[in-house]
Design a protein around this motif. Structure first.
Motif, PDB file in Angstrom:
ATOM      1  N   LYS A 184      47.198  41.793  37.207  1.00  0.00           N
ATOM      2  CA  LYS A 184      47.254  43.236  37.422  1.00  0.00           C
ATOM      3  C   LYS A 184      48.391  43.874  36.625  1.00  0.00           C
ATOM      4  O   LYS A 184      49.469  43.295  36.480  1.00  0.00           O
ATOM      5  CB  LYS A 184      47.457  43.551  38.910  1.00  0.00           C
ATOM      6  CG  LYS A 184      46.440  42.882  39.825  1.00  0.00           C
ATOM      7  CD  LYS A 184      44.998  43.252  39.450  1.00  0.00           C
ATOM      8  CE  LYS A 184      43.992  42.482  40.301  1.00  0.00           C
ATOM      9  NZ  LYS A 184      42.588  42.819  39.935  1.00  0.00           N
ATOM     10  N   GLU A 203      42.509  41.898  44.765  1.00  0.00           N
ATOM     11  CA  GLU A 203      41.181  41.857  44.148  1.00  0.00           C
ATOM     12  C   GLU A 203      40.562  43.240  44.005  1.00  0.00           C
ATOM     13  O   GLU A 203      39.667  43.438  43.180  1.00  0.00           O
ATOM     14  CB  GLU A 203      40.248  40.957  44.967  1.00  0.00           C
ATOM     15  CG  GLU A 203      40.569  39.475  44.859  1.00  0.00           C
ATOM     16  CD  GLU A 203      39.505  38.618  45.524  1.00  0.00           C
ATOM     17  OE1 GLU A 203      38.472  39.182  45.953  1.00  0.00           O
ATOM     18  OE2 GLU A 203      39.704  37.397  45.606  1.00  0.00           O
ATOM     19  N   ALA A 241      48.068  37.620  39.361  1.00  0.00           N
ATOM     20  CA  ALA A 241      46.687  38.020  39.652  1.00  0.00           C
ATOM     21  C   ALA A 241      46.062  38.820  38.516  1.00  0.00           C
ATOM     22  O   ALA A 241      44.908  39.253  38.619  1.00  0.00           O
ATOM     23  CB  ALA A 241      46.651  38.836  40.943  1.00  0.00           C
ATOM     24  N   ASP A 294      48.718  40.253  49.062  1.00  0.00           N
ATOM     25  CA  ASP A 294      47.656  39.286  48.767  1.00  0.00           C
ATOM     26  C   ASP A 294      46.277  39.822  49.139  1.00  0.00           C
ATOM     27  O   ASP A 294      45.289  39.548  48.460  1.00  0.00           O
ATOM     28  CB  ASP A 294      47.910  37.980  49.530  1.00  0.00           C
ATOM     29  CG  ASP A 294      49.198  37.305  49.101  1.00  0.00           C
ATOM     30  OD1 ASP A 294      49.375  37.095  47.896  1.00  0.00           O
ATOM     31  OD2 ASP A 294      50.037  37.014  49.971  1.00  0.00           O
TER      32      ASP A 294
END
Length: 357
Positions: free
Chosen positions: A89, A63, A87, A59
């Motif tokens: 990705k 980003e 996310a 987590d």
């Protein structure tokens, strides 16, 4: 110039090390930005060696990266895959996606709905010898396929701590063969599977698993496939394929440490087989990573991305065959693949049940 892909590597064991070494071959394409492992000391050590950041949680890093490579223990793959895909990705994950058929379908559907690159690490598809065999099959070199035989014998016996979380010989080893059969047959799904096995290793037997198995697969087209596998081949790592058709046969022989043979009056001396899969598939792992990075760089509008979106549809098919084979061994009877989902609803996953050896 194509962008450098920022990658997080999850899992720093054997498979993680293969991917890390492969990334060293692509310094202008890949930047290993984060390493993630639940072992703090290992994560810190590898991060210091690489010159990147470390964490015990995926987590924290999502980003900051473009793609995630998942090489953690097999029982954690699905959760990490879903986090990364959610996310947004790109993901390269070691097999299996999951031992559960509905989870495999869930991961594939999520990747497709988000139009993300999602590659599962069946490295044999990237091996030059097997790709050449596939190329000749596609060129109709032997005509219509009648029989495929694969041999998959490991060396040495994997560590017991690995085997305890591997999902058993069907989900850990034979799934590679089922994926290869899917690859060579052009995506045919078997209609019936019969499997048998035996365990010679006392510690593996305690796990309710076998170390030696044989599987027979029958396809609607008439194609028959046979697989034999073992956890322990004393002479080295052994991977072979025969594809027999109406006009001939294609054979991919076992890879040896060299192709030099000594012939004397005493006879012929052959070099030994490769020791284990890291030596046998070093090229395949590098090709797998290279093509994954190129896939990410090419973007969702590329032909390679469209092709991979189609290719990922095989994953539920391959896992269904794996579950059917495990069911067949456990029940001692032939299993119809079309009945697997209804059998799972009635009885649950065979990988969670006690097996007979």
């Amino acid at each position: 110039m194509a962008k450098v892909v920022k990658v997080a590597l999850v899992g720093l064991g054997r498979a993680g090390e293969f991917h890390r070494q492969s990334m060293l071959e692509l310094p202008h394409s890949v930047h290993l930005t984060w390493v993630v492992d639940i072992d703090v000391q290992k994560a810190q050590r590898v991060a210091a060696e690489v010159g990147c950041r470390w964490s015990t949680s995926l987590d924290e890093v999502l980003e900051a990266v473009d793609a995630v490579i998942i090489a953690s223990t097999t029982d954690t793959h699905f959760a990490y895959i879903m986090k990364a895909l959610t996310a947004g990705k790109a993901v390269l994950a070691e097999k299996p996606i999951s031992h559960e058929l509905h989870e495999v379908a869930e991961a594939v559907n999520l990747a497709k709905s988000k139009n993300l690159a999602f590659v599962c690490g069946y490295q044999r598809r990237f091996d030059t010898h097997f790709r050449e065999l596939k190329r000749q099959l596609d060129a109709n070199a032997v005509g219509s396929l009648k029989l495929i035989k694969t041999c998959s014998r490991d060396n040495p016996v994997p560590p017991l701590e690995y085997l305890r979380t591997s999902g058993g010989i069907f989900h850990d080893m034979l799934i590679h063969d089922f994926d290869m059969l899917d690859f060579l047959s052009g995506g045919q799904e078997p209609e019936a599977i019969t499997a048998t096995g035996h365990c010679y290793h006392p510690e593996i037997k305690k796990m309710g698993d076998v170390d030696t198995a044989a599987v027979l697969l029958k396809y609607p087209s008439g194609l028959i496939a046979m697989v034999d596998t073992s956890r322990d081949a004393s002479y080295g790592y052994d991977q072979r394929i025969e594809a027999f058709g109406e006009r001939g046969m294609l054979t991919a022989k076992n890879a040896l440490v060299s192709n030099v043979e000594l012939a004397t009056a005493e006879g012929h001396l052959m070099p030994p087989a490769m020791y284990s899969f890291p030596q046998r598939y070093i090229q395949a792992y590098r090709s797998e990573l290279t093509e994954f990075i190129e896939l990410v760089q090419a973007g969702p509008q590329s032909q390679s991305h469209v092709a991979e979106q189609q290719a990922m549809l095989r994953h539920p098919r391959v896992v269904k065959a794996t579950i059917a084979a495990e069911m067949s061994w456990k029940r001692g009877e032939t299993v119809k693949v079309a009945q697997v989902e209804s059998m799972l609803q009635c009885n649950g996953s065979p990988s969670k049940k006690t097996r007979h050896t």
